[in-house]
Enzyme design. Structure first.
Site, mmCIF file in Angstrom:
data_model
loop_
_atom_site.group_PDB
_atom_site.id
_atom_site.type_symbol
_atom_site.label_atom_id
_atom_site.label_comp_id
_atom_site.label_asym_id
_atom_site.label_seq_id
_atom_site.Cartn_x
_atom_site.Cartn_y
_atom_site.Cartn_z
ATOM 1 N N LYS A 180 76.332 22.067 5.541
ATOM 2 C CA LYS A 180 75.828 21.000 4.670
ATOM 3 C C LYS A 180 74.713 20.247 5.396
ATOM 4 O O LYS A 180 74.956 19.570 6.391
ATOM 5 C CB LYS A 180 76.941 20.027 4.287
ATOM 6 N N GLY A 211 74.920 17.722 -1.155
ATOM 7 C CA GLY A 211 75.853 16.848 -1.845
ATOM 8 C C GLY A 211 75.761 15.412 -1.413
ATOM 9 O O GLY A 211 75.156 15.071 -0.390
ATOM 10 N N ASP A 212 76.375 14.547 -2.213
ATOM 11 C CA ASP A 212 76.396 13.114 -1.941
ATOM 12 C C ASP A 212 77.615 12.778 -1.093
ATOM 13 O O ASP A 212 78.254 13.654 -0.500
ATOM 14 C CB ASP A 212 76.379 12.329 -3.260
ATOM 15 N N GLU A 254 79.118 14.800 17.360
ATOM 16 C CA GLU A 254 77.967 14.521 18.219
ATOM 17 C C GLU A 254 77.270 13.318 17.603
ATOM 18 O O GLU A 254 76.601 13.428 16.576
ATOM 19 C CB GLU A 254 77.051 15.757 18.276
ATOM 20 N N CYS A 288 69.228 11.253 19.372
ATOM 21 C CA CYS A 288 70.414 10.550 19.854
ATOM 22 C C CYS A 288 70.473 10.441 21.366
ATOM 23 O O CYS A 288 71.033 9.484 21.900
ATOM 24 C CB CYS A 288 71.666 11.230 19.328
ATOM 25 N N GLU A 387 71.627 1.348 18.558
ATOM 26 C CA GLU A 387 70.707 2.482 18.541
ATOM 27 C C GLU A 387 69.643 2.250 17.465
ATOM 28 O O GLU A 387 69.952 2.049 16.300
ATOM 29 C CB GLU A 387 71.468 3.764 18.250
#
Length: 485
Positions: A180, A211-212, A254, A288, A387
């Protein structure tokens, strides 16, 4: 205009719903493609296909050599589409060409091939157990077997990279997959469906749905899914963890980071400064593990800040289609608004902007923001703890090494870090005390290795990716013991 359908059970199929995801070029705000917005029933169809392929198909029962052969065909098909993926990454993510060619596409394709060529050839999927002497004499084997159906959920900032980092170990283990993508960057992911067709991957082994929020929850909580691998924010990671908990799925997360880059007094600033600037500006700071919290000895503070400001002046922000561009846009208006809100929080809490802080002049379309450097920052400030996922760095001075280590560890995150010193052995001793999963000494280079485990401490996640370590996450351990008589 690029358009795709969903990819389920080896076929391109329409969604059960009518909604469409519109994909924008973040540098121009122009529509570049559309894909269906998958529904809960679409997710259920995809999981059912993956379940059949695992429970009834040949994929999990193939020998490592046979899976490697199929994955090498996949790698060859990927390599044939590499130029297309690079162009698509520049369009839908906003990467510069150099970054798209290196990290976004080139590196993950190499990692995928390494998984097929090296890891599968060497990994001990079955090994003998030493004879056991007790009430009886027995012996046996320890087998490593695939967990089952894997739900792979990737983030918007590096679609091909993240997809292949997850897909390679899942397929190598013998799992079947429902992939996804992020709703803002789905196009590169659907290219993998075309690659699967070209490689002759069995139906149901790879399924791709969009998809939502409801569709995402249907995937991560589905009782037919055995393992979830998610990349994204720590807030969403907690939701994924809770959604998977009732069915006791294996979960690999992650998540985010606020990584510290420690600059000792004897560090070579001619090497440090380009690294600091790169970590602020590559992919517009949307990474990240980028080292965006610079901790510098107070004796080098002014020198470092002055050189970083000069280097930032040379950064050309703009459309990645322009070869002169060295930093592209953020992914969306919403992400830019989030970054701008955090910049304002820094101002409100008393930090000073040494460079940038606004939107670049002359760029009226596209989600651009200036590379921004904060000074006079206390580690307790919002901008030192949250972040950004944008081109913003903070500089914090320290008096001695103990304070530097304390500041580096004073974070809810623990994904990466850096240490710069004239003596690498000295830097290594400091690195061992930093609570993070990946530490670079004097710039390092492990980030490009397919053999380096990548994963975080604390709120930066659970589990690891890459190489043997990443493969382990998709395997179960079984002992088979028999009597010696």
């Amino acid at each position: 205009m690029i358009s795709y359908q969903l990819y389920i059970d080896g076929s391109w199929t329409s969604s059960d719903g009518d909604s469409v995801l519109t994909v924008l070029n973040p540098a121009t705000e122009q529509v570049i493609g559309t894909v269906p917005e998958g529904t809960v029933s679409d997710v259920q169809r995809a999981v059912a296909a993956a379940r059949r392929a695992f429970d009834e198909g040949r994929w999990p029962a193939l020998s490592p050599r046979e899976r490697a052969s199929a994955m090498l065909r996949f790698a060859e098909a990927l390599e044939a589409r590499a130029a297309d993926l690079v162009d698509l990454n520049m369009l839908e993510v906003g990467s510069t060409r150099a970054w798209a060619e290196f990290l976004q596409v080139g590196l993950p394709v190499q990692h995928f091939r390494d998984m097929a060529e090296r890891v599968l050839a060497q990994f001990p999927f079955e090994k003998p157990m030493p004879p056991t002497v007790g009430a009886t004499l027995a012996q046996g084997v320890v087998r490593r077997e695939p967990r089952g159906v894997a739900a792979l959920v990737s983030a918007y900032n590096a679609p091909t990279f993240l997809n292949l980092m997850k897909l390679a170990p899942a397929l190598a283990a013998g799992c079947t997959v429902v992939l996804k993508p992020a709703p803002t960057t789905p196009l590169e992911t659907f290219v993998l469906g075309e690659v699967a067709d070209a490689a002759g991957l069995p139906p149901g082994v790879l399924n791709i749905v969009t998809g939502d929020i409801a569709a995402g929850q249907a995937l991560t909580s589905h009782p037919g899914v055995d393992v979830v691998s998610f990349t994204g924010s720590d807030a969403v990671g907690r939701l994924v963890y809770s959604q998977a908990a009732p069915t006791l799925k294996k979960v690999i997360l992650e998540l985010g980071g606020k990584s510290a880059n420690i600059i000792l007094p004897d560090a070579d600033l001619s090497r440090v400064v380009p690294n600091v600037v790169l970590n602020m500006t590559v992919q517009a700071g949307q990474g990240c593990s980028l080292l965006t919290r610079t901790l510098v000895h107070e004796s080098r503070l002014d020198e470092l800040v002055g050189q970083v400001k000069t280097a930032l002046d040379a950064i050309k922000v703009g459309d990645p289609a322009d070869p002169a561009t060295t930093m592209g846009p953020l992914i969306s208006a919403a992400q830019r608004a989030k970054v701008e809100s955090l910049i304002q929080a820094g101002r409100d809490e008393g930090a000073q902007i040494a460079h940038g802080g606004g939107r670049p002049a002359g760029l009226n379309r596209g989600f651009f923001i200036e590379p921004t450097l904060f000074v006079d920052v206390d580690n307790s400030m919002t901008i030192a703890q949250k972040e950004f996922f944008g081109p913003v760095g903070v500089v914090i001075p320290f008096k001695d090494e103990e304070e530097a280590i304390r500041l580096a560890n004073d974070s809810d995150f623990g994904l990466a870090g850096g240490v710069w010193a004239a003596d690498p052995v000295h830097a290594y001793r400091i690195a061992t005390r930093i609570r993070a999963g990946l530490i670079y000494i004097n710039g390092g280079g492990a980030g490009s290795s397919p053999h380096t485990p990548f994963g975080g401490y604390k709120n930066s996640g659970l589990g690891v990716e890459r190489g043997d370590y990443g493969l382990e996450e998709f395997l179960l351990t079984k002992s088979i013991i028999w009597s010696a008589r």
